[in-house]
Design a protein around this motif. Structure first.
Motif, PDB file in Angstrom:
ATOM      1  N   LYS A 189      80.649  44.893  15.646  1.00 41.05           N
ATOM      2  CA  LYS A 189      79.817  45.917  16.271  1.00 41.05           C
ATOM      3  C   LYS A 189      79.068  45.311  17.440  1.00 41.05           C
ATOM      4  CE  LYS A 189      78.041  48.725  12.598  1.00 41.05           C
ATOM      5  NZ  LYS A 189      78.213  49.834  13.393  1.00 41.05           N
ATOM      6  N   PHE A 190      78.625  46.163  18.346  1.00 42.85           N
ATOM      7  CA  PHE A 190      77.765  45.735  19.447  1.00 42.85           C
ATOM      8  C   PHE A 190      76.460  46.494  19.337  1.00 42.85           C
ATOM      9  CE2 PHE A 190      75.922  45.862  23.667  1.00 42.85           C
ATOM     10  CZ  PHE A 190      75.986  44.516  24.011  1.00 42.85           C
ATOM     11  N   GLY A 191      75.374  45.771  19.451  1.00 41.02           N
ATOM     12  CA  GLY A 191      74.065  46.406  19.386  1.00 41.02           C
ATOM     13  C   GLY A 191      73.052  45.445  18.825  1.00 41.02           C
ATOM     14  N   PRO A 192      71.929  45.971  18.389  1.00 44.39           N
ATOM     15  CA  PRO A 192      70.922  45.121  17.765  1.00 44.39           C
ATOM     16  C   PRO A 192      71.418  44.718  16.377  1.00 44.39           C
ATOM     17  CG  PRO A 192      70.228  47.409  17.661  1.00 44.39           C
ATOM     18  CD  PRO A 192      71.500  47.366  18.462  1.00 44.39           C
ATOM     19  N   ALA A 216      65.486  44.597  16.559  1.00 43.77           N
ATOM     20  CA  ALA A 216      65.997  43.477  17.364  1.00 43.77           C
ATOM     21  C   ALA A 216      66.085  43.916  18.825  1.00 43.77           C
ATOM     22  CB  ALA A 216      67.365  43.025  16.858  1.00 43.77           C
ATOM     23  N   ASP A 217      65.591  43.069  19.723  1.00 42.44           N
ATOM     24  CA  ASP A 217      65.619  43.389  21.157  1.00 42.44           C
ATOM     25  C   ASP A 217      66.936  43.003  21.798  1.00 42.44           C
ATOM     26  OD1 ASP A 217      63.025  44.323  21.061  1.00 42.44           O
ATOM     27  OD2 ASP A 217      62.157  42.389  21.590  1.00 42.44           O
ATOM     28  N   ARG A 218      67.605  42.027  21.238  1.00 45.17           N
ATOM     29  CA  ARG A 218      68.814  41.480  21.847  1.00 45.17           C
ATOM     30  C   ARG A 218      70.049  42.212  21.323  1.00 45.17           C
ATOM     31  NH1 ARG A 218      71.785  36.834  20.196  1.00 45.17           N
ATOM     32  NH2 ARG A 218      73.120  36.187  21.894  1.00 45.17           N
ATOM     33  N   TYR A 219      70.882  42.664  22.248  1.00 45.86           N
ATOM     34  CA  TYR A 219      72.136  43.315  21.869  1.00 45.86           C
ATOM     35  C   TYR A 219      73.240  42.270  21.950  1.00 45.86           C
ATOM     36  CZ  TYR A 219      70.158  48.015  22.022  1.00 45.86           C
ATOM     37  OH  TYR A 219      69.438  49.139  21.757  1.00 45.86           O
ATOM     38  N   THR A 220      74.077  42.241  20.933  1.00 52.15           N
ATOM     39  CA  THR A 220      75.128  41.246  20.857  1.00 52.15           C
ATOM     40  C   THR A 220      76.278  41.788  20.005  1.00 52.15           C
ATOM     41  OG1 THR A 220      75.579  38.936  20.290  1.00 52.15           O
ATOM     42  CG2 THR A 220      74.118  40.122  18.809  1.00 52.15           C
ATOM     43  N   TRP A 221      77.426  41.151  20.088  1.00 50.94           N
ATOM     44  CA  TRP A 221      78.528  41.465  19.184  1.00 50.94           C
ATOM     45  C   TRP A 221      78.248  40.721  17.881  1.00 50.94           C
ATOM     46  CZ3 TRP A 221      82.188  45.013  20.066  1.00 50.94           C
ATOM     47  CH2 TRP A 221      82.410  45.405  21.386  1.00 50.94           C
ATOM     48  N   PHE A 222      78.421  41.397  16.756  1.00 54.85           N
ATOM     49  CA  PHE A 222      78.207  40.745  15.467  1.00 54.85           C
ATOM     50  C   PHE A 222      79.111  41.379  14.417  1.00 54.85           C
ATOM     51  CE2 PHE A 222      75.305  44.289  15.615  1.00 54.85           C
ATOM     52  CZ  PHE A 222      75.256  44.797  14.320  1.00 54.85           C
ATOM     53  N   GLU A 223      79.346  40.631  13.353  1.00 57.04           N
ATOM     54  CA  GLU A 223      80.197  41.139  12.276  1.00 57.04           C
ATOM     55  C   GLU A 223      79.370  42.004  11.332  1.00 57.04           C
ATOM     56  OE1 GLU A 223      82.992  39.612   8.564  1.00 57.04           O
ATOM     57  OE2 GLU A 223      82.293  38.161  10.036  1.00 57.04           O
ATOM     58  N   TRP A 224      79.902  43.178  11.007  1.00 53.25           N
ATOM     59  CA  TRP A 224      79.264  44.091  10.060  1.00 53.25           C
ATOM     60  C   TRP A 224      79.882  43.783   8.709  1.00 53.25           C
ATOM     61  CZ3 TRP A 224      75.112  46.921  10.867  1.00 53.25           C
ATOM     62  CH2 TRP A 224      74.766  47.916   9.963  1.00 53.25           C
ATOM     63  N   PRO A 274      87.156  47.366  24.458  1.00 51.64           N
ATOM     64  CA  PRO A 274      85.817  46.771  24.504  1.00 51.64           C
ATOM     65  C   PRO A 274      85.627  45.929  25.755  1.00 51.64           C
ATOM     66  CG  PRO A 274      87.203  45.542  23.001  1.00 51.64           C
ATOM     67  CD  PRO A 274      88.004  46.732  23.466  1.00 51.64           C
ATOM     68  N   SER A 275      84.411  45.934  26.260  1.00 54.12           N
ATOM     69  CA  SER A 275      84.095  45.014  27.342  1.00 54.12           C
ATOM     70  C   SER A 275      83.406  43.830  26.689  1.00 54.12           C
ATOM     71  CB  SER A 275      83.190  45.675  28.388  1.00 54.12           C
ATOM     72  OG  SER A 275      82.001  46.128  27.783  1.00 54.12           O
ATOM     73  N   GLY A 276      83.995  42.678  26.867  1.00 54.32           N
ATOM     74  CA  GLY A 276      83.456  41.486  26.206  1.00 54.32           C
ATOM     75  C   GLY A 276      83.964  41.402  24.792  1.00 54.32           C
ATOM     76  N   GLY A 277      83.119  40.950  23.924  1.00 53.30           N
ATOM     77  CA  GLY A 277      83.489  40.745  22.527  1.00 53.30           C
ATOM     78  C   GLY A 277      83.373  39.276  22.193  1.00 53.30           C
ATOM     79  N   PRO A 278      83.398  38.945  20.925  1.00 53.58           N
ATOM     80  CA  PRO A 278      83.320  37.543  20.542  1.00 53.58           C
ATOM     81  C   PRO A 278      84.504  36.765  21.120  1.00 53.58           C
ATOM     82  CG  PRO A 278      83.028  38.971  18.636  1.00 53.58           C
ATOM     83  CD  PRO A 278      83.450  39.830  19.778  1.00 53.58           C
ATOM     84  N   ALA A 279      84.281  35.511  21.441  1.00 53.90           N
ATOM     85  CA  ALA A 279      85.353  34.668  22.000  1.00 53.90           C
ATOM     86  C   ALA A 279      86.562  34.678  21.069  1.00 53.90           C
ATOM     87  CB  ALA A 279      84.846  33.250  22.196  1.00 53.90           C
ATOM     88  N   GLY A 280      87.717  34.958  21.634  1.00 54.78           N
ATOM     89  CA  GLY A 280      88.960  34.940  20.874  1.00 54.78           C
ATOM     90  C   GLY A 280      89.219  36.177  20.027  1.00 54.78           C
TER      91      GLY A 280
END
Length: 171
Positions: A84-87, A92-100, A41-47
């Motif tokens: 996951k990465f996406g809306p 949602a307009d903003r793409y971000t890493w989030f927990e599914w 992955p490029s990026g991802g949540p801190a830690g």
């Protein structure tokens, strides 16, 4: 079988098999093998640590929802979460890493369902689902700072201080 994709994990831990299932598969939903891969992955949540990397897939001819099952080469360490990465929600307009949070994780298997143009789908084209996701170990949140007690005077000392202030004020 175009509803099955097998490849080597991005971290070199072994072979991972991804499978699509559900009514959409009977309707022709399948992986686009040229745009599907296991990668770092490029990026991802801190830690966050992704023990097997992420699974970036594109599935075509998918109407409605599809269930994705990932079978890893070995059991995942304790406490993984599907990130996951996406809306993070429909529209949602903003793409971000989030927990599914609806993923089922047990041993070496992760199962989750994704809906065309719903949360996590990064391709707005009707019938195409694009989704980077992977099991991650998240760093624990830092412990809250402990409050430092502030010294105070006893009630008797407060009375004495008030009297002393009164005497000084009277002078």
């Amino acid at each position: 079988n175009p509803a099955v994709f097998t490849g080597t994990s991005a971290t070199g831990t072994g072979t991972i098999t991804a499978t699509l299932s559900g009514p959409a598969v009977a309707g022709g939903c399948q992986f686009d093998a040229t745009r599907t891969a296991f990668e770092t992955p490029s990026g991802g949540p801190a830690g966050a640590q992704f023990p097997h990397g992420v699974f970036r897939f594109v599935a075509t001819s998918c109407t409605g929802s599809v269930t994705v099952t990932l079978k890893s080469p070995q059991p995942l360490p304790d406490g993984p979460r599907l990130i996951k990465f996406g809306p993070s929600g429909p529209g949602a307009d903003r793409y971000t890493w989030f927990e599914w949070t609806d993923a089922q994780i047990a041993g070496d298997t992760i199962t989750f369902t994704i809906t065309d143009n719903g949360a996590g789908d990064t391709d707005p084209t009707l019938g195409v689902i694009a989704d980077p996701a992977g099991p991650a170990l998240l760093a624990p949140a830092p412990a809250p700072a402990q409050a430092t007690p502030v010294p105070t005077l006893s009630p008797a000392a407060l009375v004495l201080l008030a009297c002393a202030a009164g005497v000084l004020g009277w002078r």
